[in-house]
Motif scaffolding. Structure first.
Motif, PDB file in Angstrom:
ATOM      1  N   ARG A   1      -0.870   1.002   4.976  1.00  0.00           N
ATOM      2  CA  ARG A   1      -0.910   2.056   5.997  1.00  0.00           C
ATOM      3  C   ARG A   1       0.291   2.983   5.908  1.00  0.00           C
ATOM      4  O   ARG A   1       0.253   4.098   6.425  1.00  0.00           O
ATOM      5  N   THR A   2       1.391   2.516   5.321  1.00  0.00           N
ATOM      6  CA  THR A   2       2.619   3.297   5.264  1.00  0.00           C
ATOM      7  C   THR A   2       3.152   3.334   3.839  1.00  0.00           C
ATOM      8  O   THR A   2       2.770   2.508   2.997  1.00  0.00           O
ATOM      9  N   THR A   3       4.046   4.260   3.597  1.00  0.00           N
ATOM     10  CA  THR A   3       4.683   4.357   2.284  1.00  0.00           C
ATOM     11  C   THR A   3       5.459   3.090   1.964  1.00  0.00           C
ATOM     12  O   THR A   3       5.430   2.587   0.833  1.00  0.00           O
ATOM     13  N   MET A   4       6.152   2.545   2.972  1.00  0.00           N
ATOM     14  CA  MET A   4       6.930   1.317   2.756  1.00  0.00           C
ATOM     15  C   MET A   4       6.006   0.155   2.402  1.00  0.00           C
ATOM     16  O   MET A   4       6.298  -0.632   1.493  1.00  0.00           O
ATOM     17  N   ALA A   5       4.889   0.045   3.109  1.00  0.00           N
ATOM     18  CA  ALA A   5       3.936  -1.026   2.803  1.00  0.00           C
ATOM     19  C   ALA A   5       3.348  -0.835   1.408  1.00  0.00           C
ATOM     20  O   ALA A   5       3.100  -1.811   0.689  1.00  0.00           O
ATOM     21  N   GLY A   6       3.135   0.428   1.019  1.00  0.00           N
ATOM     22  CA  GLY A   6       2.621   0.702  -0.318  1.00  0.00           C
ATOM     23  C   GLY A   6       3.591   0.259  -1.395  1.00  0.00           C
ATOM     24  O   GLY A   6       3.185  -0.335  -2.410  1.00  0.00           O
ATOM     25  N   ALA A   7       4.878   0.520  -1.181  1.00  0.00           N
ATOM     26  CA  ALA A   7       5.885   0.099  -2.155  1.00  0.00           C
ATOM     27  C   ALA A   7       5.962  -1.418  -2.235  1.00  0.00           C
ATOM     28  O   ALA A   7       6.079  -2.001  -3.323  1.00  0.00           O
ATOM     29  N   ALA A   8       5.875  -2.097  -1.075  1.00  0.00           N
ATOM     30  CA  ALA A   8       5.900  -3.556  -1.059  1.00  0.00           C
ATOM     31  C   ALA A   8       4.684  -4.129  -1.772  1.00  0.00           C
ATOM     32  O   ALA A   8       4.783  -5.133  -2.493  1.00  0.00           O
ATOM     33  N   LEU A   9       3.536  -3.474  -1.597  1.00  0.00           N
ATOM     34  CA  LEU A   9       2.312  -3.959  -2.247  1.00  0.00           C
ATOM     35  C   LEU A   9       2.418  -3.818  -3.763  1.00  0.00           C
ATOM     36  O   LEU A   9       2.006  -4.714  -4.512  1.00  0.00           O
ATOM     37  N   GLU A  10       2.988  -2.728  -4.232  1.00  0.00           N
ATOM     38  CA  GLU A  10       3.154  -2.539  -5.677  1.00  0.00           C
ATOM     39  C   GLU A  10       4.080  -3.609  -6.260  1.00  0.00           C
ATOM     40  O   GLU A  10       3.817  -4.150  -7.346  1.00  0.00           O
ATOM     41  N   ALA A  11       5.159  -3.925  -5.542  1.00  0.00           N
ATOM     42  CA  ALA A  11       6.070  -4.972  -6.020  1.00  0.00           C
ATOM     43  C   ALA A  11       5.368  -6.328  -6.036  1.00  0.00           C
ATOM     44  O   ALA A  11       5.547  -7.123  -6.965  1.00  0.00           O
ATOM     45  N   GLU A  12       4.550  -6.592  -5.024  1.00  0.00           N
ATOM     46  CA  GLU A  12       3.828  -7.862  -4.971  1.00  0.00           C
ATOM     47  C   GLU A  12       2.829  -7.970  -6.123  1.00  0.00           C
ATOM     48  O   GLU A  12       2.683  -9.037  -6.730  1.00  0.00           O
ATOM     49  N   VAL A  13       2.139  -6.875  -6.418  1.00  0.00           N
ATOM     50  CA  VAL A  13       1.173  -6.881  -7.521  1.00  0.00           C
ATOM     51  C   VAL A  13       1.879  -7.174  -8.839  1.00  0.00           C
ATOM     52  O   VAL A  13       1.396  -7.960  -9.669  1.00  0.00           O
ATOM     53  N   GLU A  14       3.045  -6.562  -9.038  1.00  0.00           N
ATOM     54  CA  GLU A  14       3.817  -6.818 -10.259  1.00  0.00           C
ATOM     55  C   GLU A  14       4.233  -8.285 -10.331  1.00  0.00           C
ATOM     56  O   GLU A  14       4.183  -8.912 -11.391  1.00  0.00           O
ATOM     57  N   LEU A  15       4.623  -8.843  -9.172  1.00  0.00           N
ATOM     58  CA  LEU A  15       5.006 -10.255  -9.141  1.00  0.00           C
ATOM     59  C   LEU A  15       3.809 -11.144  -9.463  1.00  0.00           C
ATOM     60  O   LEU A  15       3.935 -12.115 -10.225  1.00  0.00           O
ATOM     61  N   LEU A  16       2.639 -10.847  -8.910  1.00  0.00           N
ATOM     62  CA  LEU A  16       1.447 -11.657  -9.175  1.00  0.00           C
ATOM     63  C   LEU A  16       1.114 -11.681 -10.666  1.00  0.00           C
ATOM     64  O   LEU A  16       0.728 -12.722 -11.214  1.00  0.00           O
TER      65      LEU A  16
ATOM     66  N   VAL B   1      -3.982  -9.873   8.397  1.00  0.00           N
ATOM     67  CA  VAL B   1      -2.870 -10.384   7.600  1.00  0.00           C
ATOM     68  C   VAL B   1      -1.588  -9.733   8.101  1.00  0.00           C
ATOM     69  O   VAL B   1      -1.633  -8.656   8.702  1.00  0.00           O
ATOM     70  N   PRO B   2      -0.428 -10.366   7.865  1.00  0.00           N
ATOM     71  CA  PRO B   2       0.833  -9.758   8.289  1.00  0.00           C
ATOM     72  C   PRO B   2       1.103  -8.461   7.528  1.00  0.00           C
ATOM     73  O   PRO B   2       0.635  -8.277   6.401  1.00  0.00           O
ATOM     74  N   GLY B   3       1.869  -7.560   8.159  1.00  0.00           N
ATOM     75  CA  GLY B   3       2.272  -6.336   7.482  1.00  0.00           C
ATOM     76  C   GLY B   3       1.401  -5.150   7.854  1.00  0.00           C
ATOM     77  O   GLY B   3       0.392  -5.274   8.556  1.00  0.00           O
ATOM     78  N   ASP B   4       1.809  -3.988   7.370  1.00  0.00           N
ATOM     79  CA  ASP B   4       1.102  -2.741   7.675  1.00  0.00           C
ATOM     80  C   ASP B   4       0.011  -2.487   6.649  1.00  0.00           C
ATOM     81  O   ASP B   4       0.120  -1.592   5.790  1.00  0.00           O
ATOM     82  N   TYR B   5      -1.040  -3.282   6.724  1.00  0.00           N
ATOM     83  CA  TYR B   5      -2.152  -3.168   5.775  1.00  0.00           C
ATOM     84  C   TYR B   5      -3.485  -3.184   6.524  1.00  0.00           C
ATOM     85  O   TYR B   5      -3.618  -3.837   7.568  1.00  0.00           O
ATOM     86  N   ASP B   6      -4.452  -2.472   5.970  1.00  0.00           N
ATOM     87  CA  ASP B   6      -5.847  -2.628   6.384  1.00  0.00           C
ATOM     88  C   ASP B   6      -6.492  -3.553   5.370  1.00  0.00           C
ATOM     89  O   ASP B   6      -6.410  -3.320   4.152  1.00  0.00           O
ATOM     90  N   VAL B   7      -7.152  -4.594   5.863  1.00  0.00           N
ATOM     91  CA  VAL B   7      -7.655  -5.644   4.967  1.00  0.00           C
ATOM     92  C   VAL B   7      -9.080  -6.007   5.359  1.00  0.00           C
ATOM     93  O   VAL B   7      -9.429  -6.040   6.544  1.00  0.00           O
TER      94      VAL B   7
END
Length: 310
Positions: A55-70, A32-38
């Motif tokens: 994989r990174t702090t920035m990706a972690g922050a983006a994932l948290e925002a996405e989860v909130e959006l979902l 998948v796109p982005g700095d993630y292990d999937v």
């Protein structure tokens, strides 16, 4: 956070920790796109689960925002406002370096096949209505999650900056560059009302069942911005005879749509995607990507040269 990739087995262990009772029997990696292990984990009852770890702090922050959006989008799914499902998080697993892995059921369906689209009231029209439903969401859905929100002027300025950077590489054909610059200087082209957009649509993220879009995933690039961004890939890749059906259904579903240059801008945005692909290759020193972008830019330059009035 570290950047060492996690193995599929490590991701399966995170999934079992995140979802009580999940009995992992097999696992396969997923790109998948982005700095993630999937990975996709298959349980003993044959149900599949999707696990993603940043994989990174920035990706972690983006994932948290996405989860909130979902979570917010699910309210609109349940209310019947959105005519499709979105991934629903089933559990989390804390990561040793900080942040969390996220697990949800692997959504089933067939990835959208753009080449199969036909004019008329079928899937083409459903695509138009689906995108319109996203664009009708209130901006607060995205803004409350801390995701970006732009005015039309700000978004046009971002495009100008990208084009300047692409021009500085010396790899964009001069005639194509002049045409793009003229379009970005055409203020009337950029008069639009920013809306909630998905921001990163692709066939694998739009799943289809029996001729209807039943699920959309990959919301990490959602923002309040130009609706043309979500339409650009469709108008560029769909069969020309299906485009009218897509746009007619889209326009009927939208309220107070006064964007007279939407299609023109969407076609331009589709072209500018090549400049962003070039910049991706240049920034990361990926010679194959740069060569691919240069070839596509040359093809576009030739095609638009042939289409230009004599």
């Amino acid at each position: 956070m570290g950047s060492v990739p996690r193995s599929p087995l490590a991701l399966a262990a995170l999934a079992t920790a995140a979802v009580p009772g999940l009995d992992a029997r097999s696992v396969r990696p997923e790109e998948v796109p982005g700095d993630y292990d999937v990975a996709v984990v298959t349980a003993g009852d044959d149900r599949e689960w999707f696990v993603r770890a940043p994989r990174t702090t920035m990706a972690g922050a983006a994932l948290e925002a996405e989860v909130e959006l979902l979570e917010a989008l699910h309210l609109y799914v349940d209310a019947g406002v959105l005519p499709f499902t979105v991934p629903q998080v089933a559990g989390y697993a804390l990561l040793p370096e900080g942040g969390r892995a996220v697990v949800h059921r692997h959504v089933t369906g067939t990835p959208l096949d753009l080449e199969s689209l036909h004019p008329g009231p079928g899937l083409s029209a459903d695509l138009g209505r689906t995108l319109a439903a996203v664009h009708e969401l209130p901006a607060s859905v995205v803004e409350s999650c801390g995701l970006p929100s732009y005015t039309a002027a700000e978004y046009r300025e971002r495009r100008l900056v990208e084009l300047d950077e692409a021009a500085s590489t010396g790899k964009v054909p001069p005639r194509l560059l002049r045409r793009w610059e003229a379009a970005l200087e055409d203020v009337a082209l950029w008069r639009f009302r920013p809306v909630v957009i998905h921001g990163d649509l692709a066939p694998d993220q739009m799943l289809v069942t029996r001729g209807r879009v039943t699920s959309i995933s990959g919301w990490s690039e959602a923002r309040v911005a130009d609706p043309a961004d979500d339409l650009a890939w469709l108008l560029a890749a769909a069969p020309p005879e299906a485009v009218d059906s897509i746009m007619e259904a889209y326009q009927l579903r939208r309220t107070e749509l006064h964007d007279l240059r939407l299609v023109d801008r969407a076609l331009l945005v589709g072209e500018l995607a090549l400049a962003r692909w070039l910049l991706h290759g240049v920034r990361r020193n990926l010679s194959e990507v740069v060569a691919d972008a240069e070839e596509m830019l040359a093809d576009l330059d030739e095609a638009t040269r042939e289409d230009a009035p004599a």
